[in-house]
Design an enzyme around this catalytic site. Sequence first.
Site, mmCIF file in Angstrom:
data_model
loop_
_atom_site.group_PDB
_atom_site.id
_atom_site.type_symbol
_atom_site.label_atom_id
_atom_site.label_comp_id
_atom_site.label_asym_id
_atom_site.label_seq_id
_atom_site.Cartn_x
_atom_site.Cartn_y
_atom_site.Cartn_z
ATOM 1 N N LYS A 1 -22.650 32.092 -38.500
ATOM 2 C CA LYS A 1 -22.416 33.412 -39.077
ATOM 3 C C LYS A 1 -21.130 33.354 -39.886
ATOM 4 C CE LYS A 1 -19.038 35.488 -37.581
ATOM 5 N NZ LYS A 1 -17.907 36.100 -37.005
ATOM 6 N N HIS B 1 -22.763 33.334 -31.551
ATOM 7 C CA HIS B 1 -22.458 32.778 -30.233
ATOM 8 C C HIS B 1 -22.388 33.853 -29.145
ATOM 9 C CE1 HIS B 1 -18.300 33.958 -31.138
ATOM 10 N NE2 HIS B 1 -18.017 33.794 -29.860
ATOM 11 N N LYS C 1 -23.335 34.115 -24.707
ATOM 12 C CA LYS C 1 -22.377 34.566 -23.687
ATOM 13 C C LYS C 1 -23.143 35.025 -22.455
ATOM 14 C CE LYS C 1 -18.531 36.249 -26.543
ATOM 15 N NZ LYS C 1 -17.348 35.549 -26.066
ATOM 16 N N GLU D 1 -8.942 42.390 -29.671
ATOM 17 C CA GLU D 1 -8.299 41.096 -29.452
ATOM 18 C C GLU D 1 -6.790 41.202 -29.653
ATOM 19 O OE1 GLU D 1 -11.044 37.623 -30.776
ATOM 20 O OE2 GLU D 1 -11.093 39.074 -32.392
ATOM 21 N N ASP E 1 -16.866 40.639 -39.670
ATOM 22 C CA ASP E 1 -16.581 39.531 -38.755
ATOM 23 C C ASP E 1 -17.147 39.785 -37.357
ATOM 24 O OD1 ASP E 1 -15.284 37.067 -37.962
ATOM 25 O OD2 ASP E 1 -13.743 38.276 -36.968
ATOM 26 N N HIS F 1 -22.146 40.312 -34.056
ATOM 27 C CA HIS F 1 -21.842 40.186 -32.615
ATOM 28 C C HIS F 1 -22.092 41.496 -31.865
ATOM 29 C CE1 HIS F 1 -20.272 36.292 -33.365
ATOM 30 N NE2 HIS F 1 -19.012 36.587 -33.595
ATOM 31 N N LYS G 1 -8.031 43.215 -34.414
ATOM 32 C CA LYS G 1 -7.098 42.107 -34.181
ATOM 33 C C LYS G 1 -5.695 42.649 -33.947
ATOM 34 C CE LYS G 1 -9.809 38.538 -35.684
ATOM 35 N NZ LYS G 1 -10.370 37.639 -34.673
#
Length: 460
Positions: free
Chosen positions: A136, A166, A170, A204, A223, A228, A326
């Site tokens: 991605k 990904h 998980k 994050e 992102d 996700h 972020k």
Amino acid sequence: VKTLLILGASGDLTGRLLLPGLAGLIGTGRVPGLVLAGADAADSGGQAWRDRVQKTFGEARDAANDAGRRDLDEVAAGTTYRAGDVTQPGVLGRMLAELEGPAAVYFALPPAVTEAACEVLAPEEVPEGTTLVLEKPFGTSRQTARALNRTLARLVPEPNIHRIDHFLGKATVLNLLGLRFANRLLEPLFVSEHVAKVEIVYDEELALEGRAGYYDRAGALRDMIQSHLLHVLAFLAMDAPASLGERDLRDSIAATLEVASVPEDFARSARRARYTEGSSQGRPVPDYAAEAGVDASRGTETLAQVEVRIDNPRWAGVPFILRSGKALGRRRKEAVVTFRPAGHLPAGFRGRDSPTRLRIGFGPDTLVLELDVNGPGDPYTLDRVDLRADLNSPDLLPYGEVLLGVLTGDPTLSVRADTAEDCWRIVEPVMAAWAAGEVPLEEYPAGSGGPAGWAAPPLT
Ligand code: BG6
């Protein structure tokens, strides 16, 4: 799959995520006989590649079983390297012809390079049974994702195309299925009649970490939310699939995302912000706009929040709030399901009467059910209690889990073509509203909880 060829052998993704995920997987002994090859532009990259593999695989030996240790040693000893610019006609085709087949080609390359490499590849250069693995972001818009899907469809059949997200590897995301569908206490409650709202938060502490080249053109919406968090939403909201097989599970994901959209009052439903100077985890963090490689005039957001609605009978009227950012003060990675009030509470209770909440942590992997019970002392005074479980840590890292699918030819945990396009369809109106300046770009100091007045502060 006999051979895994990683394009972008010297890249950050390969070193930080792919090789550790692969090493952990090989260490379980589940992919015997694998051959690993790396490729990159530099002629002189061979020794660096072998060193990289040796080091990562060596580190994985301790956690491996006997068969896995033997496999790790064999793969590391036999790994090879190829140099070439795969965007030039014929280069990737020649590499493929030399590999022990069937092979999987992992494009661990920037999206534009991946697209160019696929475009110059001719169908006759792709041996039968080849698998193509794409990172991605898959395209940069619905239109480019569709074009890339068409290019890929010329080369190999759909089951041999693995679009990586990904988050689908998980364990806590996959656990959502068992949690929802195997528990009578929860299964009937995941409907609009009982659920007031669902929040999916991935805050994050990490800031830009030297990734300006990629991130400044992406931003938090593309992102994190675009693929996700939309997949987490799909797992939380889907109807029960008939089975966990590839067709049924991916049909359920697709059916959920197909009816998902962001309400059009974007100023309320889709907020964006960018961090300014501050400090995170005890380290000073520069203003995002002043970071090396950032073009401040792009107005890239480092925190995004969107409300998604799911237009079906199960979820009509329930807001799903997706948020990720972020350089935030507190790491908070969880889905929170807030249930509606119990209804009638007999007169005479004292204390709090808060909604029941189910919180699913995505690292650390936890489950917390927040309930009201009688507090200490007076049996009629309500107090909050958390029923908490720390979930077992999985034996594979997320990249190990998705690579297992690649290497065993099972695309269940990869993003299907229609879903890849749909994820863009959901966020595109937001991208357009932001580009048109319809929603202000707010600011928050690095290390804070985000702009004032945004979603509820961290719950933990
Ligand atoms: C990646 C994003 O896909 O996912 C990163 O590009 C983000 O910006 C990462 O930090 C988060 O995933 P994880 O599994 O590392 O928490």
